[in-house]
Design an enzyme around this catalytic site. Structure first.
Site, PDB file in Angstrom:
ATOM      1  N   CYS A 163      10.966  -4.744   0.406  1.00 40.46           N
ATOM      2  CA  CYS A 163       9.772  -4.069  -0.119  1.00 40.46           C
ATOM      3  C   CYS A 163       8.519  -4.880   0.189  1.00 40.46           C
ATOM      4  O   CYS A 163       8.228  -5.873  -0.476  1.00 40.46           O
ATOM      5  CB  CYS A 163       9.929  -3.871  -1.624  1.00 40.46           C
ATOM      6  SG  CYS A 163       8.496  -3.102  -2.402  1.00 40.46           S
ATOM      7  N   CYS A 166       5.888  -4.824  -2.583  1.00 33.91           N
ATOM      8  CA  CYS A 166       6.201  -5.708  -3.717  1.00 33.91           C
ATOM      9  C   CYS A 166       5.968  -7.177  -3.350  1.00 33.91           C
ATOM     10  O   CYS A 166       5.437  -7.938  -4.156  1.00 33.91           O
ATOM     11  CB  CYS A 166       7.669  -5.592  -4.131  1.00 33.91           C
ATOM     12  SG  CYS A 166       8.308  -3.936  -4.243  1.00 33.91           S
ATOM     13  N   ASP A 167       6.397  -7.575  -2.173  1.00 35.54           N
ATOM     14  CA  ASP A 167       6.501  -9.010  -1.868  1.00 35.54           C
ATOM     15  C   ASP A 167       5.540  -9.515  -0.793  1.00 35.54           C
ATOM     16  O   ASP A 167       5.447 -10.724  -0.583  1.00 35.54           O
ATOM     17  CB  ASP A 167       7.942  -9.327  -1.430  1.00 35.54           C
ATOM     18  CG  ASP A 167       8.944  -9.040  -2.544  1.00 35.54           C
ATOM     19  OD1 ASP A 167       8.578  -9.209  -3.717  1.00 35.54           O
ATOM     20  OD2 ASP A 167      10.071  -8.631  -2.242  1.00 35.54           O
TER      21      ASP A 167
END
Ligand code: NAP
Length: 336
Positions: A163, A166-167
């Protein structure tokens, strides 16, 4: 009854107060609303149906929160300006739903469903218990495809990610490898160029599968580089990712390549096998819903990544869970 459906038969004419054991040989628990799955969509559907006095029962599956609980920091969920871990977010969602009366059965997964002839619909869990429900909300999500190479599992969360949204932020001025050549890989790789100093797309063929517009943007971006005809054979590192072993699929040559992160986008699979032959699914296996989160079976709703292959965000799953719960409430009220 097909193989895909429950193999136990039910006598639905038995009065509600008495558990029916006549045909199943096992006690049948009668419920109003059953929610399958405990990700953001499921827990939000639980909150809304609980607040509507529908007394929902949630089967959390083996991991509360599913995919989101693996995300170490969520910074794009509104209302949490300092971010929070996926695990903390789902714990908060769980306690909020429970505060209004939702019952959440942890470590319990639905293994069989029969939506034919319902409502009531029949379900069976992995502990062998059978249930009947007037309405069902399906929120079992999707699973990122894995490479299944050495180091991948061990370093997930420590440089291996599925992701970018997300990261990506954690790779500011770092060098990352993106695996895959489809729309997701290229879209996410382009997103990663906002943070990373260099993004190497490792693709198993010598042309991308991604659409032309994305390809044009990717080839025009100075930070993007392409390693063709190549697969990741091993991901290496002690505490975090340090390098990958790359294998050229044409020559068989192996090369060690230093990198700080490995983002894998080789597709997702919706967890919809349980509903095969019962709920309508699209060509990719996603459950088909209308704008009110209704499936092809009246009384069965679906929300979150089981039916969304486009957005796949916590915020969108929460919205879809809300819509499914409200549709469910309206549908039950109309039947009274
Ligand atoms: P996808 O289109 O199935 O692409 C997967 C990519 O990963 C392909 O390039 C494939 O290589 C590669 N791959 C698969 N298994 C692999 C393995 N074991 N090792 C190495 N590489 C592997 O998946 P997706 O990109 O997630 O897209 C899914 C669907 O959503 C598609 O229909 C896509 O168009 C759509 N989507 C659209 C958008 C958009 O419109 N903005 C964004 C995201 C997704 P090959 O090419 O050699 O098969």
């Amino acid at each position: 009854m097909s193989d895909d459906k429950l193999t136990f038969a039910l006598n639905t004419s038995t009065p509600q107060s008495e558990p029916d054991t006549s045909l199943t040989g096992e006690a049948l628990q009668r419920e109003n609303v059953i929610i399958i799955g405990s990700g953001p969509a499921g827990l939000t559907a639980a909150l809304y149906t609980a607040r509507a006095n529908l007394n929902p029962l949630v089967f959390a599956g083996h991991e509360l929160g599913g995919q989101v609980s693996l995300t170490h920091e969520i910074e794009n969920y509104p209302g949490f300006p300092d971010g929070l871990s996926g695990q903390e977010l789902v714990e908060r969602m769980k306690s909020q739903a429970e505060r209004f009366g939702a019952r959440i059965k942890m470590f319990s997964a639905v293994t069989e469903v029969d939506f034919s002839g319902g409502p009531p619909f029949t379900l069976k869990t992995d502990d062998g218990q059978a249930y009947e429900a007037e309405a069902v909300i399906v929120t079992v999500g999707a699973t990122s495809r894995h490479l299944n190479v050495p180091g991948e599992k061990e370093l997930t969360g420590n440089g291996v990610s599925y992701c970018a949204t997300c990261d990506g932020f954690f790779f500011r001025d770092k060098q990352v490898v993106v695996v895959g050549g489809g729309d997701s890989a290229i879209e996410e790789a382009l997103f990663l160029t906002k943070f990373a100093s260099r993004v190497d797309v490792v693709h198993r063929r010598d042309e991308l599968r991604a659409g032309q517009t994305l390809q044009k943007r990717a080839f025009a971006n100075d930070k993007m580089h392409f390693i063709w005809d190549t697969v990741v054979d091993t991901i290496q590192g002690d505490q975090a990712v340090e390098s990958v072993l790359l294998r050229n699929v044409k020559s068989g040559d192996m090369t060690e390549y230093k990198t700080d992160g490995v983002f894998i986008f080789i597709g997702h699979d919706p967890n919809s096998d349980l509903f095969k032959g019962q709920l309508e699914r699209d060509e990719f296996g996603y459950v088909v819903t209308d704008s009110q989160m209704r499936t092809n079976i009246e009384g069965v709703f679906a929300a979150g990544e089981i039916q969304d292959r486009i957005f796949r965000q916590v915020a969108t799953s929460v919205g879809q869970g809300t819509a499914a719960a409200m549709s469910c409430e309206r549908w039950l009220a109309a039947r009274e």
